[in-house]
Write a protein that holds these residues in place. Structure first.
Motif, mmCIF file in Angstrom:
data_model
loop_
_atom_site.group_PDB
_atom_site.id
_atom_site.type_symbol
_atom_site.label_atom_id
_atom_site.label_comp_id
_atom_site.label_asym_id
_atom_site.label_seq_id
_atom_site.Cartn_x
_atom_site.Cartn_y
_atom_site.Cartn_z
ATOM 1 N N ILE A 1 0.868 -1.183 0.000
ATOM 2 C CA ILE A 1 0.000 0.000 0.000
ATOM 3 C C ILE A 1 0.908 1.237 0.000
ATOM 4 O O ILE A 1 1.888 1.282 0.744
ATOM 5 C CB ILE A 1 -0.911 -0.005 1.242
ATOM 6 N N CYS A 2 0.592 2.198 -0.852
ATOM 7 C CA CYS A 2 1.449 3.371 -0.929
ATOM 8 C C CYS A 2 0.624 4.615 -1.208
ATOM 9 O O CYS A 2 -0.272 4.604 -2.053
ATOM 10 C CB CYS A 2 2.517 3.204 -2.003
ATOM 11 N N ALA A 3 0.961 5.676 -0.485
ATOM 12 C CA ALA A 3 0.221 6.931 -0.646
ATOM 13 C C ALA A 3 0.871 7.848 -1.678
ATOM 14 O O ALA A 3 0.363 8.928 -1.959
ATOM 15 C CB ALA A 3 0.159 7.642 0.704
ATOM 16 N N ARG A 4 1.989 7.424 -2.251
ATOM 17 C CA ARG A 4 2.740 8.305 -3.163
ATOM 18 C C ARG A 4 2.415 8.033 -4.624
ATOM 19 O O ARG A 4 1.873 6.980 -4.962
ATOM 20 C CB ARG A 4 4.233 8.095 -2.937
ATOM 21 N N TYR A 5 2.853 8.981 -5.453
ATOM 22 C CA TYR A 5 2.519 8.915 -6.885
ATOM 23 C C TYR A 5 3.776 8.901 -7.755
ATOM 24 O O TYR A 5 3.781 9.508 -8.824
ATOM 25 C CB TYR A 5 1.626 10.112 -7.247
ATOM 26 N N CYS A 6 4.822 8.207 -7.318
ATOM 27 C CA CYS A 6 6.068 8.172 -8.097
ATOM 28 C C CYS A 6 5.744 7.641 -9.499
ATOM 29 O O CYS A 6 5.145 6.571 -9.644
ATOM 30 C CB CYS A 6 7.105 7.288 -7.415
ATOM 31 N N THR A 7 6.161 8.398 -10.502
ATOM 32 C CA THR A 7 5.669 8.126 -11.860
ATOM 33 C C THR A 7 6.274 6.877 -12.502
ATOM 34 O O THR A 7 5.827 6.450 -13.554
ATOM 35 C CB THR A 7 5.941 9.329 -12.789
ATOM 36 N N TYR A 8 7.314 6.308 -11.870
ATOM 37 C CA TYR A 8 7.975 5.130 -12.447
ATOM 38 C C TYR A 8 7.534 3.834 -11.775
ATOM 39 O O TYR A 8 7.923 2.754 -12.205
ATOM 40 C CB TYR A 8 9.505 5.258 -12.290
ATOM 41 N N CYS A 9 6.730 3.950 -10.715
ATOM 42 C CA CYS A 9 6.554 2.784 -9.850
ATOM 43 C C CYS A 9 5.162 2.164 -9.968
ATOM 44 O O CYS A 9 4.149 2.860 -9.845
ATOM 45 C CB CYS A 9 6.822 3.188 -8.401
ATOM 46 N N GLY A 10 5.147 0.862 -10.164
ATOM 47 C CA GLY A 10 3.883 0.138 -10.316
ATOM 48 C C GLY A 10 3.011 0.164 -9.080
ATOM 49 O O GLY A 10 1.823 -0.141 -9.152
ATOM 50 N N LEU A 11 3.586 0.504 -7.935
ATOM 51 C CA LEU A 11 2.790 0.532 -6.697
ATOM 52 C C LEU A 11 2.199 1.906 -6.409
ATOM 53 O O LEU A 11 1.558 2.107 -5.382
ATOM 54 C CB LEU A 11 3.663 0.115 -5.503
ATOM 55 N N ASN A 12 2.420 2.866 -7.316
ATOM 56 C CA ASN A 12 1.969 4.231 -7.008
ATOM 57 C C ASN A 12 0.465 4.273 -6.760
ATOM 58 O O ASN A 12 -0.301 3.466 -7.308
ATOM 59 C CB ASN A 12 2.426 5.215 -8.089
ATOM 60 N N ALA A 13 0.064 5.215 -5.924
ATOM 61 C CA ALA A 13 -1.308 5.246 -5.393
ATOM 62 C C ALA A 13 -2.372 5.326 -6.487
ATOM 63 O O ALA A 13 -3.519 4.926 -6.268
ATOM 64 C CB ALA A 13 -1.445 6.428 -4.429
ATOM 65 N N SER B 1 8.328 -1.845 2.315
ATOM 66 C CA SER B 1 6.915 -1.564 2.013
ATOM 67 C C SER B 1 6.814 -0.288 1.193
ATOM 68 O O SER B 1 7.798 0.454 1.054
ATOM 69 C CB SER B 1 6.108 -1.392 3.303
ATOM 70 N N GLY B 2 5.633 -0.037 0.654
ATOM 71 C CA GLY B 2 5.349 1.275 0.104
ATOM 72 C C GLY B 2 5.234 2.265 1.252
ATOM 73 O O GLY B 2 5.394 1.891 2.419
ATOM 74 N N GLU B 3 4.974 3.529 0.938
ATOM 75 C CA GLU B 3 4.755 4.493 2.034
ATOM 76 C C GLU B 3 3.323 4.331 2.501
ATOM 77 O O GLU B 3 2.407 5.008 2.028
ATOM 78 C CB GLU B 3 5.071 5.917 1.597
ATOM 79 N N ASP B 4 3.163 3.388 3.404
ATOM 80 C CA ASP B 4 1.837 2.950 3.831
ATOM 81 C C ASP B 4 1.439 3.693 5.104
ATOM 82 O O ASP B 4 1.968 3.404 6.182
ATOM 83 C CB ASP B 4 1.895 1.432 4.070
#
Ligand code: SF4
Length: 320
Positions: A47-59, A93-96
């Protein structure tokens, strides 16, 4: 080795980089011997609250099946990893925002009670009091990659953050006494060789104890979809120069390098790397932790470790 910015840029763009590879390999042998440290990663939440444009886990990626592992499963996974010889457990983890700080503290303590085991955290940016609390619970190391030292590029990749904050976090981590890890990607859209030289120098300025460098791999469910992958040769050059700049640092062969080419990954061991990270996240979670696309086989903690030790044996290195 005193390598300044212009020498780094020159080295990165040489036709024949062989002399640097040889120097880096020699430096690795002198400082780290033939041992390769094998670390177990447990991806405790995607779970991640961020929107990093390269990352598949982005929010913004609604396609990801989100999970947060229960405490008992994290402990059980760590126990299994320790039982087959792992001496470092990396909790990632993501920034959960929903991670329970006290629960993580208990997990750290439980893992430390398993023996001479190092605990590495890679949970994104936290408050200073959280970094401090985890340190008091026994955490040894913290990984927080700076990803790029170019402030404009950083801003484009991280729409909800800035480079200065990242560096401030890394300085806090170092000040609190963690073994501090950073790192960056190679081949980001809009990245220059000059900024790669700055990335390397930033590792030195921060006094990094660990540094992970890997090629950018574009993920189809992110804003950077369709961009070309980072160059593996450039990645190996960067690792070699990092070994020369930071002779005592622990430098992993990044998993991302292996995703692009198994051959490159083996070769990366001869250009300065002395660490390899293994995903030990159990099923069904492991396939949901996809920062970049990769084939993720089912979990087999003992079998995977054995296969890796055998592979290292074959290239004259010893997995520890
Ligand atoms: S890179 Fe880390 S912080 Fe950024 S979206 Fe991915 S998991 Fe979240």
């Amino acid at each position: 080795m005193a390598l300044d910015r212009s020498e780094l840029i020159k080295a990165l763009t040489l036709d024949d980089f062989t002399p640097y590879y040889q120097m880096a390999d020699e430096m690795r042998r002198r400082k780290k011997g033939n041992e390769v440290k094998i670390r177990a990663i447990i991806e405790i939440s995607n779970i991640c609250a961020r929107y990093c444009t390269y990352c598949g886990l982005n929010a913004a990626n609604a396609k990801v099946h989100r999970y947060r592992m229960p405490e008992n499963e994290i402990i059980e996974t760590a126990r299994r990893a320790v039982s087959v010889g792992y001496k470092t457990i990396v909790l990632q983890s993501g920034e959960d925002p929903g991670l329970d700080i006290e629960e993580i503290g208990r997990i750290i303590r439980d893992i430390k009670a398993m023996g001479e085991i190092a605990v590495t955290l890679s949970l994104g940016e936290l408050d200073e009091k959280e970094y401090r609390y985890f340190k008091e619970c026994g955490a040894d190391r913290y990984l927080l990659k700076h990803e790029t030292s170019d402030p404009k590029l950083y801003g484009r990749l991280h729409p909800d953050s800035d480079l200065e904050t990242r560096i401030e976090n890394l300085r806090t981590i170092k000040r609190l006494g963690y073994e501090t890890g950073s790192g960056f990607m190679i081949g980001l859209p809009g990245q220059t060789v000059e900024s790669l030289a700055d990335d390397l120098l930033l590792l030195k300025t921060l006094g990094c104890d660990m540094a992970g460098m890997g090629p950018f791999i574009s993920h189809p469910d992110t804003p950077l979809r369709g961009n070309g992958h980072g160059d593996t040769e450039m990645t190996k050059r960067v690792v070699a120069l990092a070994r020369l700049l930071l002779p005592d640092a622990n430098l992993p062969v990044t998993t991302a390098l292996g995703v692009l080419s198994q051959k490159e990954r083996l070769e990366a061991f001869s250009c300065g790397a002395n660490v390899v990270m293994r995903k030990t996240t159990p099923d069904p979670y492991r396939k949901y932790y996809e920062i970049y696309p990769a084939d993720i086989p089912s979990a087999d903690i003992p079998g995977d470790r054995l296969a890796l030790e055998k592979m290292l044996d074959e290239i004259g290195r010893k997995g520890v």
